[in-house]
Design an enzyme around this catalytic site. Sequence first.
Site, PDB file in Angstrom:
ATOM      1  N   HIS A  35       0.944  -1.052  -0.032  1.00 55.29           N
ATOM      2  CA  HIS A  35       0.111  -0.146   0.021  1.00 55.29           C
ATOM      3  C   HIS A  35       0.977   1.240  -0.051  1.00 55.29           C
ATOM      4  O   HIS A  35       1.552   1.501   1.141  1.00 55.29           O
ATOM      5  CB  HIS A  35      -0.870  -0.063   1.128  1.00 55.29           C
ATOM      6  CG  HIS A  35      -1.693   1.070   1.253  1.00 55.29           C
ATOM      7  ND1 HIS A  35      -3.006   1.404   0.419  1.00 55.29           N
ATOM      8  CD2 HIS A  35      -2.048   2.349   1.943  1.00 55.29           C
ATOM      9  CE1 HIS A  35      -3.453   2.368   0.583  1.00 55.29           C
ATOM     10  NE2 HIS A  35      -2.976   3.073   1.756  1.00 55.29           N
ATOM     11  N   ASP A  37       0.877   5.143  -0.452  1.00 49.68           N
ATOM     12  CA  ASP A  37       0.294   6.160  -0.053  1.00 49.68           C
ATOM     13  C   ASP A  37       0.859   7.589  -1.214  1.00 49.68           C
ATOM     14  O   ASP A  37       2.147   7.769  -0.929  1.00 49.68           O
ATOM     15  CB  ASP A  37      -0.043   6.879   1.246  1.00 49.68           C
ATOM     16  CG  ASP A  37      -1.127   5.907   2.125  1.00 49.68           C
ATOM     17  OD1 ASP A  37      -2.198   6.056   1.493  1.00 49.68           O
ATOM     18  OD2 ASP A  37      -0.818   5.384   2.877  1.00 49.68           O
ATOM     19  N   ASP A 150      -8.195   1.350   1.481  1.00 47.84           N
ATOM     20  CA  ASP A 150      -7.759   2.531   2.620  1.00 47.84           C
ATOM     21  C   ASP A 150      -8.893   3.665   2.741  1.00 47.84           C
ATOM     22  O   ASP A 150      -8.762   4.456   3.501  1.00 47.84           O
ATOM     23  CB  ASP A 150      -6.316   2.989   2.584  1.00 47.84           C
ATOM     24  CG  ASP A 150      -6.060   3.385   4.034  1.00 47.84           C
ATOM     25  OD1 ASP A 150      -6.491   2.916   4.891  1.00 47.84           O
ATOM     26  OD2 ASP A 150      -4.971   4.176   3.806  1.00 47.84           O
ATOM     27  N   HIS A 419      -6.519   9.453  -0.916  1.00 49.35           N
ATOM     28  CA  HIS A 419      -7.161   9.529   0.417  1.00 49.35           C
ATOM     29  C   HIS A 419      -6.765  10.061   1.514  1.00 49.35           C
ATOM     30  O   HIS A 419      -7.004  10.037   2.805  1.00 49.35           O
ATOM     31  CB  HIS A 419      -7.598   8.035   0.701  1.00 49.35           C
ATOM     32  CG  HIS A 419      -6.597   7.060   0.496  1.00 49.35           C
ATOM     33  ND1 HIS A 419      -6.089   6.249  -0.255  1.00 49.35           N
ATOM     34  CD2 HIS A 419      -5.932   6.689   1.810  1.00 49.35           C
ATOM     35  CE1 HIS A 419      -5.302   5.419  -0.030  1.00 49.35           C
ATOM     36  NE2 HIS A 419      -5.055   5.739   1.372  1.00 49.35           N
TER      37      HIS A 419
HETATM   38 ZN   LIG Z   1      -3.600   4.771   2.355  1.00 50.50          ZN
END
Ligand SMILES: [Zn+2]
Length: 770
Positions: A35, A37, A150, A419
């Site tokens: 994951h 970001d 997420d 996000h």
């Molecule tokens: Zn995230």
Amino acid sequence: MGPRWLPLLGQLLLLQPPGSRAAGPIRVFVVPHSHMDVGWVYTVQESMRAYAANVYTSVVAELTSRPQRRFIAVEQEFFRLWWTSVASEKQKHQVHQLLKKGHLEFVLGGQVMHDEAVTHLDDQILQLTEGHGFLYETFGIRPQFSWHVDPFGASATTPTLFALAGFNAHLISRIDYDLKEAMQEAQGLQFVWRGSKSLSAQQQIFTHVMDQFSYCTPSQLSFSNRSGFYWNGVAVFPEPPPDGVYPNMSEPVTPANIDLYAKELVANVKQRAAWFQTPYILWPWGCDKQFFNASVQFANMDPLLDHINSRSQELGVSVEYATLGDYFRALHALNISWAVYNHHDFLPYSSEPFAAWTGFYTSRSMLKGMARRASALLYAGESMFTRYMWPVPHGALDPTWALQQLQQLRWAVSEVQHHDAITGTESPKVRDMYMEHLATGMQGVRKIMSSIVLDKFQLRMTARAAESEVWSEPGSNPRPDGYSASVYNPLAWTVTTIVTLTIHFPRVSVTDEMGHPVPAQIQNSTKDLSAYDLLILSVIPGLSYRHYRVMPTTEAQEATTMATTLRFKSKLRRHSSSQKKRLVTMANDCYTVQFDQDTNLMHSIWERESNRTVPLTQEFLEYHANGDVHQGPISDNYKFTANKTAVPAWKTVVMEIVRGKLVTEVRQYFYRNTTAQNYTFAIHSRLAHVSSDPDQELLCHRIEQKYRVGPLELNREAILRTSSDINNQKLIYSDNNGYQMQRRPYQAFVNNVISRVTHLATHCTLPHAA
Ligand SMILES: [Zn+2]
């Protein structure tokens, strides 16, 4: 169990009673992922250096060396940066091969994993198109499955958008903790979601809700105090450690501990298997910033999987590396009828008792505002550029340069939909990065638009163009002969709106292309005391321009009239209104809005169409938010956690009414105490004097309010409460990403009453165009 999920569970139970699982061993699909970001704590460049580039470099090498290994790639921003600035020709060739064999799979494929609560549908489409466009042009691939693991809550817009984008299945994770628990018990984590009431089954999508372990591998190992299944440890910033030794690396798998590892994995699988209807279990292997050293990851997991499979009969479990597509295809082949979930959404989101993730709806409002303006400018710029190029470009604008400018803003607007971006939950330096990317992109697109306008219309004077409001560069001085303003409507239909220009002279005349006078109004600016706001009533056909000349006039000439401003005496908050009301009104063909001179507050709204009067009260209040970790979850950029109910946050209010031919505006300024020099809150309510004719109907039916808040004290959340006596049966409709209205009946919760109802104050969506 609250009443909220009873209808859903009812549907699920009808179709599939719990425990009706097919016999046989549990088939585990181990899906390796990272994951990543796009922002959050570290900038994109810092993330590339510390781990992101190494994820793709090491994963490609590891997948190429052993054919049973798999990996899913999600956010395209990092992948594209790796592809264009890091990958060698050999690595690029390997990626093509891995994709062909299905060993590497792009899921979701957007530039980022967009937020679902505060983003606009158009921007969601933009960031998805941006990523998918790259994948299609580079590999001829369109992603088939989503991976929304997420985002802070799940909107009903997303399943509809993803179905329309051609996805075959959708995956989410963050839904209310207690709802998830109930769905686990009822084996209801998988269903067919019909996110749009109007499209219904036409655009439904199979949806998998991740169980309580979410997208990370269980992090605790009972036999070791180190983390579970993360053999490469935790990423280190700003650079990878030179010796390759990272903190918290899991114990390497050895003959001595392989049984313990196997037991751990199998026990976790069996716990999760009880929550699903089929014996096919998705076991995400990864977490945030994982697989920067894929070599050590696979070198430990390979023997562990082999070991479990060699004892498959005895353990009742078989394990295999899989992509998300492998899992969904296998599930689909079971040919099961799934329960249907209708157009309800999973917003707002609570991760635990007293942890309502509604704080981010308003966090970093400057960034949110800039993201909206940048998006509006991008659409206007793209649309204007397309019109300029068709049927043949005319003028001096270099199309290659222009496309680069548009691409730069497309990238920035896509990036900020992440996000942990538009949500306002990133670190300050990452916020600065988003804003800088947006500002640079906007500057380039403004240059294109100015150039097109100058080219096309040979305007010698300062040319300005915009989408919904004419943007002006602060501090720009008027030429002696005035301004030319070009207003562009990138929508396909005619729009009637009021455009506001800031100018520096009080007497003006405004004319259109034909030299005809245009309805306009001039008034003192509330932003700049030495300037004036010029309001122009603009009717613009779809995909068209309107051009206005704004000329200074002398006293003898006919001019746009100056609005008159009437200021009322300051009133105390507790000032009671006299029996005989002294009311100030602003009215048009659709509404009459009344304010009480004795309180300086809104009194009522009369609607002509229904001949109904609704009495109103106004109040600015503040919640004292919990800032003490010892008293449970604190209120922060993510969560809103109030200590108690809201209390009034002002002592006096001043009102002024600005009456003009085109618009009447009532301005209310709220002061914290009787001696305060500056106001803390302000409301500007505005009504346009247009008719209810079809072409002006929308503007007529709009009572516009603008708010100004701050500065606020620490750990305070401000709200404006406008109350009426309308009995709405505890039911409201709120906007859903600018896509559809969401029906929201009142939900009774056992705890956390204050926090969970704050979704009433949801985000506002700005129109993209005039
Ligand atoms: Zn995230």
